[in-house]
Design a protein around this motif. Sequence first.
Motif, mmCIF file in Angstrom:
data_model
loop_
_atom_site.group_PDB
_atom_site.id
_atom_site.type_symbol
_atom_site.label_atom_id
_atom_site.label_comp_id
_atom_site.label_asym_id
_atom_site.label_seq_id
_atom_site.Cartn_x
_atom_site.Cartn_y
_atom_site.Cartn_z
ATOM 1 N N PHE A 1 0.820 -1.210 0.000
ATOM 2 C CA PHE A 1 0.000 0.000 0.000
ATOM 3 C C PHE A 1 0.856 1.265 0.000
ATOM 4 O O PHE A 1 0.521 2.248 -0.659
ATOM 5 C CB PHE A 1 -0.969 0.007 1.190
ATOM 6 C CG PHE A 1 -2.216 -0.793 0.951
ATOM 7 C CD1 PHE A 1 -3.041 -0.521 -0.122
ATOM 8 C CD2 PHE A 1 -2.562 -1.831 1.803
ATOM 9 C CE1 PHE A 1 -4.192 -1.259 -0.357
ATOM 10 C CE2 PHE A 1 -3.709 -2.572 1.587
ATOM 11 C CZ PHE A 1 -4.524 -2.298 0.512
ATOM 12 N N ILE A 2 1.963 1.238 0.705
ATOM 13 C CA ILE A 2 2.861 2.392 0.714
ATOM 14 C C ILE A 2 3.443 2.615 -0.684
ATOM 15 O O ILE A 2 3.468 3.738 -1.184
ATOM 16 C CB ILE A 2 3.971 2.226 1.765
ATOM 17 C CG1 ILE A 2 3.370 2.346 3.174
ATOM 18 C CG2 ILE A 2 5.086 3.243 1.562
ATOM 19 C CD1 ILE A 2 4.333 1.994 4.294
ATOM 20 N N LEU A 3 3.890 1.537 -1.307
ATOM 21 C CA LEU A 3 4.440 1.662 -2.662
ATOM 22 C C LEU A 3 3.379 2.132 -3.656
ATOM 23 O O LEU A 3 3.653 2.973 -4.522
ATOM 24 C CB LEU A 3 5.040 0.333 -3.112
ATOM 25 C CG LEU A 3 6.314 -0.098 -2.380
ATOM 26 C CD1 LEU A 3 6.722 -1.502 -2.813
ATOM 27 C CD2 LEU A 3 7.430 0.893 -2.624
ATOM 28 N N LEU A 4 2.170 1.609 -3.525
ATOM 29 C CA LEU A 4 1.080 2.035 -4.398
ATOM 30 C C LEU A 4 0.764 3.511 -4.180
ATOM 31 O O LEU A 4 0.562 4.260 -5.142
ATOM 32 C CB LEU A 4 -0.158 1.184 -4.150
ATOM 33 C CG LEU A 4 -1.360 1.449 -5.053
ATOM 34 C CD1 LEU A 4 -1.009 1.184 -6.508
ATOM 35 C CD2 LEU A 4 -2.529 0.597 -4.626
ATOM 36 N N GLY A 5 0.757 3.953 -2.936
ATOM 37 C CA GLY A 5 0.515 5.365 -2.624
ATOM 38 C C GLY A 5 1.592 6.260 -3.214
ATOM 39 O O GLY A 5 1.298 7.318 -3.773
ATOM 40 N N LEU A 6 2.854 5.837 -3.092
ATOM 41 C CA LEU A 6 3.949 6.612 -3.676
ATOM 42 C C LEU A 6 3.832 6.692 -5.194
ATOM 43 O O LEU A 6 4.089 7.740 -5.794
ATOM 44 C CB LEU A 6 5.300 6.011 -3.280
ATOM 45 C CG LEU A 6 5.720 6.203 -1.825
ATOM 46 C CD1 LEU A 6 6.978 5.399 -1.523
ATOM 47 C CD2 LEU A 6 5.937 7.670 -1.535
ATOM 48 N N LEU A 7 3.436 5.589 -5.808
ATOM 49 C CA LEU A 7 3.244 5.590 -7.257
ATOM 50 C C LEU A 7 2.143 6.567 -7.660
ATOM 51 O O LEU A 7 2.296 7.327 -8.618
ATOM 52 C CB LEU A 7 2.909 4.183 -7.762
ATOM 53 C CG LEU A 7 2.672 4.056 -9.263
ATOM 54 C CD1 LEU A 7 3.945 4.399 -10.037
ATOM 55 C CD2 LEU A 7 2.200 2.677 -9.610
ATOM 56 N N LEU A 8 1.041 6.576 -6.916
ATOM 57 C CA LEU A 8 -0.052 7.497 -7.226
ATOM 58 C C LEU A 8 0.374 8.948 -7.034
ATOM 59 O O LEU A 8 0.014 9.820 -7.838
ATOM 60 C CB LEU A 8 -1.268 7.192 -6.352
ATOM 61 C CG LEU A 8 -2.017 5.911 -6.701
ATOM 62 C CD1 LEU A 8 -3.094 5.622 -5.661
ATOM 63 C CD2 LEU A 8 -2.621 5.985 -8.086
ATOM 64 N N ILE A 9 1.139 9.222 -6.000
ATOM 65 C CA ILE A 9 1.609 10.577 -5.751
ATOM 66 C C ILE A 9 2.574 11.029 -6.847
ATOM 67 O O ILE A 9 2.524 12.167 -7.310
ATOM 68 C CB ILE A 9 2.285 10.680 -4.359
ATOM 69 C CG1 ILE A 9 1.224 10.537 -3.263
ATOM 70 C CG2 ILE A 9 3.044 11.991 -4.204
ATOM 71 C CD1 ILE A 9 1.793 10.351 -1.875
#
Length: 160
Positions: A10-18
């Motif tokens: 989820f952290i990696l996915l959030g960073l990708l979205l940002i």
Amino acid sequence: MYKKMIITMFILLGLLLICSPYLKGGIIAYLSKSQSKSALTVEQLKKNNEREAEFEFDSIEPPDLMEAIKAGFDHDQKAVIGRITIKSVNLELPIVKGTTNENLLIGAATMRPDQKMGEGNYPLAGHHLKQKSLLFGPLENIKTGAQIVITDFKKDYIYS
């Protein structure tokens, strides 16, 4: 163990979205600059201009990250037929034949199959994105009377 993996995912996915707008902008900047500086010959450009092109006005949409990534792999160098330069706003883009989503991610796209450089108006379509330095973004700062140069690398055509 699984909780840590899920949290990390989820952290990696959030960073990708940002970061996705910046990644998209970087890909588009690379595509337009690499096509603009490509070493095409006058003869290659002439052949490119003789090819059939698609004009898909109804399917044009604002680009997203996945479309930019796809264009990075699928862009057609055979679509490049010239270059547009507007020094007053620091705009230099390849002119590509045909109005498709892929072409609009590379540079300025022609809008009609019958248009010819130097003969009357030469309409071009382009994306304007949130990053003002990408594609047609610099046109926000253009002044009336600015010199616009389009070229087929054989001859320059100057518009105002």
